[in-house]
Structure formats: C-alpha cells, structure tokens
Design a protein around this motif. Structure first.
Motif, PDB file in Angstrom:
ATOM      1  N   THR A 115       0.817  -1.219   0.000  1.00 37.16           N
ATOM      2  CA  THR A 115       0.000   0.000   0.000  1.00 37.16           C
ATOM      3  C   THR A 115       0.846   1.263   0.000  1.00 37.16           C
ATOM      4  O   THR A 115       0.314   2.363  -0.152  1.00 37.16           O
ATOM      5  CB  THR A 115      -0.918   0.028   1.235  1.00 37.16           C
ATOM      6  OG1 THR A 115      -0.109   0.076   2.426  1.00 37.16           O
ATOM      7  CG2 THR A 115      -1.801  -1.210   1.288  1.00 37.16           C
ATOM      8  N   GLY A 116       2.158   1.145   0.198  1.00 38.06           N
ATOM      9  CA  GLY A 116       3.027   2.318   0.228  1.00 38.06           C
ATOM     10  C   GLY A 116       3.808   2.434   1.524  1.00 38.06           C
ATOM     11  O   GLY A 116       3.937   1.469   2.287  1.00 38.06           O
ATOM     12  N   ILE A 117       4.344   3.630   1.789  1.00 33.49           N
ATOM     13  CA  ILE A 117       5.183   3.883   2.961  1.00 33.49           C
ATOM     14  C   ILE A 117       4.339   3.850   4.235  1.00 33.49           C
ATOM     15  O   ILE A 117       3.214   4.372   4.275  1.00 33.49           O
ATOM     16  CB  ILE A 117       5.891   5.246   2.827  1.00 33.49           C
ATOM     17  CG1 ILE A 117       6.744   5.271   1.559  1.00 33.49           C
ATOM     18  CG2 ILE A 117       6.762   5.516   4.049  1.00 33.49           C
ATOM     19  CD1 ILE A 117       7.839   4.234   1.529  1.00 33.49           C
ATOM     20  N   LEU A 118       4.893   3.237   5.280  1.00 31.01           N
ATOM     21  CA  LEU A 118       4.221   3.141   6.579  1.00 31.01           C
ATOM     22  C   LEU A 118       4.995   3.928   7.628  1.00 31.01           C
ATOM     23  O   LEU A 118       6.223   4.033   7.550  1.00 31.01           O
ATOM     24  CB  LEU A 118       4.119   1.680   7.013  1.00 31.01           C
ATOM     25  CG  LEU A 118       3.431   0.708   6.050  1.00 31.01           C
ATOM     26  CD1 LEU A 118       3.586  -0.725   6.557  1.00 31.01           C
ATOM     27  CD2 LEU A 118       1.954   1.052   5.893  1.00 31.01           C
ATOM     28  N   SER A 119       4.290   4.446   8.608  1.00 33.95           N
ATOM     29  CA  SER A 119       4.955   5.155   9.707  1.00 33.95           C
ATOM     30  C   SER A 119       5.504   4.147  10.711  1.00 33.95           C
ATOM     31  O   SER A 119       5.077   2.990  10.752  1.00 33.95           O
ATOM     32  CB  SER A 119       3.971   6.101  10.409  1.00 33.95           C
ATOM     33  OG  SER A 119       2.863   5.368  10.943  1.00 33.95           O
ATOM     34  N   PHE A 120       6.486   4.584  11.505  1.00 31.98           N
ATOM     35  CA  PHE A 120       7.040   3.751  12.579  1.00 31.98           C
ATOM     36  C   PHE A 120       7.116   4.587  13.858  1.00 31.98           C
ATOM     37  O   PHE A 120       7.659   5.698  13.829  1.00 31.98           O
ATOM     38  CB  PHE A 120       8.426   3.232  12.205  1.00 31.98           C
ATOM     39  CG  PHE A 120       9.010   2.295  13.244  1.00 31.98           C
ATOM     40  CD1 PHE A 120       8.817   0.927  13.143  1.00 31.98           C
ATOM     41  CD2 PHE A 120       9.714   2.782  14.334  1.00 31.98           C
ATOM     42  CE1 PHE A 120       9.328   0.054  14.102  1.00 31.98           C
ATOM     43  CE2 PHE A 120      10.224   1.924  15.301  1.00 31.98           C
ATOM     44  CZ  PHE A 120      10.032   0.563  15.171  1.00 31.98           C
ATOM     45  N   PRO A 121       6.616   4.087  14.990  1.00 33.82           N
ATOM     46  CA  PRO A 121       5.859   2.828  15.097  1.00 33.82           C
ATOM     47  C   PRO A 121       4.484   2.958  14.474  1.00 33.82           C
ATOM     48  O   PRO A 121       3.890   4.035  14.484  1.00 33.82           O
ATOM     49  CB  PRO A 121       5.777   2.605  16.611  1.00 33.82           C
ATOM     50  CG  PRO A 121       5.840   3.992  17.183  1.00 33.82           C
ATOM     51  CD  PRO A 121       6.752   4.777  16.291  1.00 33.82           C
ATOM     52  N   GLY A 122       3.986   1.850  13.948  1.00 32.19           N
ATOM     53  CA  GLY A 122       2.665   1.853  13.348  1.00 32.19           C
ATOM     54  C   GLY A 122       1.578   1.621  14.378  1.00 32.19           C
ATOM     55  O   GLY A 122       1.853   1.308  15.551  1.00 32.19           O
ATOM     56  N   ALA A 123       0.358   1.787  13.931  1.00 28.61           N
ATOM     57  CA  ALA A 123      -0.795   1.567  14.806  1.00 28.61           C
ATOM     58  C   ALA A 123      -1.171   0.095  14.780  1.00 28.61           C
ATOM     59  O   ALA A 123      -1.408  -0.479  13.710  1.00 28.61           O
ATOM     60  CB  ALA A 123      -1.973   2.419  14.347  1.00 28.61           C
TER      61      ALA A 123
END
Length: 655
Positions: A175-183
């Motif tokens: 789906t693309g770039i993910l944030s860290f830490p994720g939810a």
C-alpha cells in the motif's frame, strides 16, 4: 533451555572450524543419576532468557525454568536445583526448593547468574537433586539436564541493533510507505518496537520488533535500513517466531540486502507457523565485508495475512567493531491458559500432511478429502468415543464431530481424514481441528496439548477450473514470491558418499564410510530409518554418529567434487534424532569451503523432545551465488556423545 524444535546454537567461528578440522575436547565423567520413576522432571518452558539471548559481558540476570513433576514422589524442601557442568556463570551450585511440588504439579525455579567477561557462547547444564543427594533430570530416563544458554558478543559487541534503530528504516507494504511505530491493527501492515516480546513458548525475549504484514493475499511488510559497512566476522543474529497467542500466524521471514542501487538479494529465508517454538538464525556476513549494505527485514504472509504477528527478538549484527548494549531479560511471567487438556493422558503430535499440503489451490466448490497423519503421544488409549472436531477458522463444509473408527493405543501413528468442500469465493482459507476425548475435553498438539492443526487452501478466481488435491493444481500469482517450490536435484549428498567424500572424526582419524564403530564415530547410508517422531522414512539417507570417546566430538564428510552455486540453489533435508536413542542431543552442520574460507549453510542443534519433532530444512544459498567450493556435512555431539545417532533424510541441493 528449549528442547530444540527450531533453535540453532549457531556459534561456528574460525576457532570452531579449526577444532572441527584438527582436535577435540577430552571427555568428562558423568554424575550419578536416578534410575526410578520416583523422581522425574519434565521441562515446560523457559520463563526467562530463551536460548541464544545476548548479554553484555558481566551483566547480571535471573534464569527461570518452568518444570513439571512427572514422577511419583513429591519434591520437598530437601530437594534442590543443582549445577551439573558447563558454565556456571556465577550462579550458586545449589538452590533449595522453597515449597513442595506434588506429582503433576509445576514449579518455576530461578538461579541468579552473571554473564562471563569474554566473548563466546556459554551453556550451563542443570538438574534436580533429591533429599538423598541423587541427581535426576528430564528425558525418557530422567537423566538429561535442562540448561541456560547465552551469548556474549566480542569486545566490540553489537555492530547494529535493528530494534533500537527501527525508526531509521523505511517501512512499507504493497500500500506504500508506513509510519514507525505503526498503529496496532492497521490493515495496511505495521511495525513497532517491543521492549519485552513474549515468544511462542511463553518465554520473554530481548527487545525486538513486531512486524505485521498487510492483511491481504500474500501481503507483506518490510523495513529498509540505512547503509551499514560490514566488517569481516560480522553476523546477523536474532530469534524469530510468531507472537505469543497469535495461533493463526503463518509467515515467511527474510533477511534481504541491497548494495547501492543494485538488485535486492535474499540472504536468508525461513517459513514459520505457530507451534510453540522459535528459530535462531545466525548468518555469516563476511562475504559482504568492506561494502556499504542496506539490510531489509521482510515478513510475508503465507496466504492471507489475518492473524500474522511476526516477532524478531534481539535482531542485530554482532562483530568485533562496536559496543554491545546490556540486554535485560524479564518482563511478565506468562502462564498459558489453554482451553484444552494439559494432562499427559491425551496428547497428540502432528507428523505430516498426507495430502493437500498448505497452499493447495482448488477451483471454487471443489470437493476434496484432507488427511493428516498424527501420533498418540499420551498415556491413554483413544477409543471410538474420541472424535475429530472443528474448532475455528473455516469449516469448509466438513462434518464435526467425526468419531474415531478404531482404538489408537499410546505411541501409535494413524491417519485421520475429513471430507471438505472449497468455498465458492476466491481467497485463502484455513480451518483448525483438534481431538475431543470421551468426556468432551479438547486436546491437541504442542507443549501444553492445546494447539490445533489445520487445513490451508487457496480458492482460485477461475470458477471453470477443475482440479483435484493431487493433480492439475492452479498456481496463483501472489503480490510477493511464495516460498520456493521443490525443484531439480543438482547435488545429492547420498550419491556414492563413500567415494564422493573424505570422512574424518574430531580427532583427525580418517574413517571408512559405512563403519559401525561408535568409539571413533561413523557414517552410513541407509534407505530406511525411523526418527524420533515415530515415522519410518524410506528416502536415501545418511546416519552419522560422532566419536564416542570425546565430549563435543563429531564426524564430517568433505565432498571432493567442486561445486559452483547458482541462483535458486537451496539445501534441503529432514533432520532429527534416530528413534530408540532418547538422550540424543546433536549439532547438524552444512559448510561450504572456498579456499581457506568456510561459509556456514546450516548450524542447528537438535535434541529428542516430547512429542518428537523432525524439522524440514530449506536453506537458500543466495549468499554463495557464483562461488565455487566444496560442501562439508557434519554432525557433532552437543556435550557428551551419549545416544547421538543423527540421520539426514535425503540431504541434497535443489534448484
């Protein structure tokens, strides 16, 4: 301590290779053992400090084992936990029990320890001692020790800590770039740091990463880390498994890498399903020395990603060039709360999928029969009042319950089948099954007899397609590669091994292949052999027995025909101790010798466990592509060589 379902000691170094080629350690005398069933222990879990945990030199820690009294006598305050041999790590020689433990009861026993000051792998063996000063332990004869095993990095320590630097990586899924830490729960996939991850067996690991792939068919998640300059002797090490209680987890772990803008390469790959065990990769990075490398931690779903929660405990690069942080084990003491029977009466071990292996593809609405081979490893006979029952997932139209057609005595294997129908919609489906006894209590596989086994299929999107479980299967096109299929055998370790390899033991004695003298060690080719799981295998196999006069002795075969590794090559085999040798604890090695450099393909410790486990090995040779050298296959005693009979079921290179 963990009776190696999937563990790897993985400590081959230049020194160990020299020991394998030239020397051995002297044998030690054995202590007096209990001979009755009065005093008998069963290992349940490492509550803290799973095997392979890293510590800084001199770090203090508490090691806690969970043990069960499976003898007939009550353990009183006159009983004690005692150090037997190996590395004592500053622990007291004896720790008295503080409360009675009746037969059938469990107890957590703790010893305070201090990590040694020098780099290396350390293991201390422990037993119990009764009020008459007679030692006893675990295993079939109550004679085997349980242990603590830790690692101390070199004076430089940890070169790179992937968990501590999780925010420095670029995390992404399809789906693309993910944030860290994720939810937690993000259907797009997420990753986050866990300070005290709880492993499948209930023990607490080092600070690590929880990586959850996108909840899609063959979804994945990956973290691309900043470039790191690899030093000679660097190794990637971790403990990998599914998170505790993630019972539907079924994933593929990979360590990928990229140099500059070049192609992404797979350095290591491992398929993991939730079964109450973990694996410890130990990957030699020396072939990348001097290069600036971007390492990529990758986890892919095997089918749909529902319930896939994959843990990297203590992922790091260790070598001689940096400082090791203090690893503080601990966290909550996890006591599993199974819904199934945990007694020794009703217990089962999964042996194999007789048909319809995981990932089999069917057209919509196809009818098929799923058959599992399982074994009664409990103490009670299963009668026709016992039944196979559906417990969760997708039932696929299967009848539940299905009463057993005949009695199954203890220590007996048999096939159990259910008629199913593939769902009408395309997708990945899994159904979980267990047994139910005559009183209505569920039981299954695993250490607590509470885990289900399953059927896992994929329904294709082509409604007109027709196929059966054993032919004309439709192959889907996943969004990321599936685990490599079986291919062409390009190197067979069982083909003329007497002339194809030079055989030696740890003392340097040249061995005649096909010998039977345990004193000096031997290797034989067989076509029929029974392993600890009770299954008789009829594949061409090698049975290797290390020399019986040396602690940590071994036997090895150096194959003299040079081999050039090609893209797609994998080492494959099934391993496990031979049936009838209950004290077997061995190390399996596959090495690749290129000039004076020796690369590790496989480094794994195996011991007899209950129920018996015989892992299937599939090791990618990606890091060796283009190299020409000679394979070495070896088996070593993990301490005293008692009962060390170690078969390799059809060891080979497939492409």
């Amino acid at each position: 301590m963990k009776l190696s379902l999937k563990k790897s000691n993985a400590f081959i170094s230049v020194l160990l290779v020299m020991v394998m080629m030239f020397g051995f350690m002297p044998a030690t005398s054995q202590p007096v053992m209990a001979t009755s069933t009065c005093d008998w222990a069963q290992f349940v879990a490492d509550v803290t400090v799973p095997d392979g945990t890293y510590f800084s030199a001199g770090a203090s820690f508490n090691k806690t084992w969970r043990l069960k009294n499976i003898g007939t006598c009550t353990w009183t305050s006159g009983y004690s936990l005692v150090f037997v041999d190996g590395s004592q790590m500053g622990a007291p020689a004896s720790v008295a029990l503080t409360a009675n433990v009746a037969p059938g009861g469990t107890v957590d026993l703790t010893a305070a320890m201090t990590a040694p000051s020098a780099a290396g792998t350390y293991r201390g063996n422990w037993k119990l001692k009764n009020a008459s000063a007679v030692q006893f332990g675990i295993g079939a004869g109550a004679t085997s020790p349980f242990w603590v095993e830790i690692k101390i990095a070199g004076s430089g320590g940890t070169g790179y800590d992937f968990a501590a630097n999780g925010a420095s990586a670029i995390w992404s899924s399809a789906t693309g770039i993910l944030s860290f830490p994720g939810a937690d729960g993000d259907a797009n996939g997420f990753a986050k740091k866990l300070d005290a991850p709880v492993l499948e067996n209930g023990s607490t690991g080092s600070a690590g990463l929880l990586t959850v792939p996108q909840n899609a068919y063959y979804g994945y998640i990956q973290g691309i880390y900043p470039a790191y300059t690899v030093q000679s002797g660097d190794r990637f090490q971790s403990i990998v498994n599914c998170e505790y209680n993630a019972t539907s987890c079924y994933v593929n772990f990979r360590l990928n890498y990229q140099i500059g803008s070049g192609a992404v390469q797979t350095l290591w790959s491992f398929n993991e399903a939730y079964e109450g065990a973990y694996y410890s990769p130990n990957i030699d990075l020396s072939f990348l020395a001097g290069q600036s490398v971007k390492f990529i931690l990758y986890v892919g779903a095997a089918g749909y990603g529902t319930g896939d929660r994959a843990v990297w405990s203590g992922p790091r690069i260790v070598g001689s060039g940096s400082v090791s942080p203090t690893v503080t084990p601990g966290g909550p003491t996890v006591t599993p709360s199974p819904t199934a029977s945990s007694s020794s009466c009703d217990r089962v071990t999964f042996i194999e999928d007789v048909n319809v292996p995981d990932g089999t593809v069917f057209a919509p609405n196809t009818t098929f029969t799923k058959t599992w081979r399982v074994k009664n490893v409990g103490t009670c006979t299963w009668t026709n009042s016992y039944s196979l029952v559906y417990v969760s997932g997708n039932q696929m139209g299967g009848t539940s319950p299905i009463n057993l057609a005949s009695t199954v005595p203890p220590n007996t294997s048999f096939n159990i089948s259910v008629n199913l129908t593939a769902p009408s919609a395309a997708g990945s489906y899994r159904g979980y099954w267990q047994f139910k006894n005559g009183t209505g209590q569920l039981f299954g596989i695993g250490a607590a007899a509470d885990k289900p086994w399953w059927v896992d299929i994929v329904v294709s999107g082509n409604a007109a397609a027709t196929n059966t479980p054993n032919s004309s299967l439709v192959t889907p096109t996943p969004s990321t590669p599936a685990p490599p299929p079986s291919g062409t055998i390009v190197f067979d370790f069982t083909t003329n091994p007497g002339t194809a390899a030079e055989w030696k033991n740890g003392s340097g004695t040249v061995l005649t292949f096909g010998g039977t003298t345990g004193d000096i060690g031997y290797a034989n080719k067989v076509t029929t052999v029974q392993l600890e799981d009770g299954v008789t295998y009829t594949d061409p196999s090698l049975v290797m027995v290390p020399e019986n006069l040396a602690t940590d002795g071994y036997v090895q075969g150096l194959y003299t025909t040079a081999y050039t590794v090609v893209s797609g090559d994998h080492f494959k085999a099934r391993i496990g101790c031979q049936s009838g040798f209950p004290s077997c604890t061995v190390k399996y090695w596959v090495l690749f010798k290129v000039g004076d450099t020796i690369y590790t393909v496989l480094d794994r410790t195996e011991a007899v466990e209950s129920p018996g486990m015989t892992p299937v090995i599939d090791a990618a040779l990606t890091a060796l592509i283009g190299k020409t050298g000679n394979f070495i296959i070896a088996v070593g005693a993990n301490g005293a060589p008692t009962d060390d009979h170690a078969p390799w079921i059809h060891p080979r290179i497939e492409r």
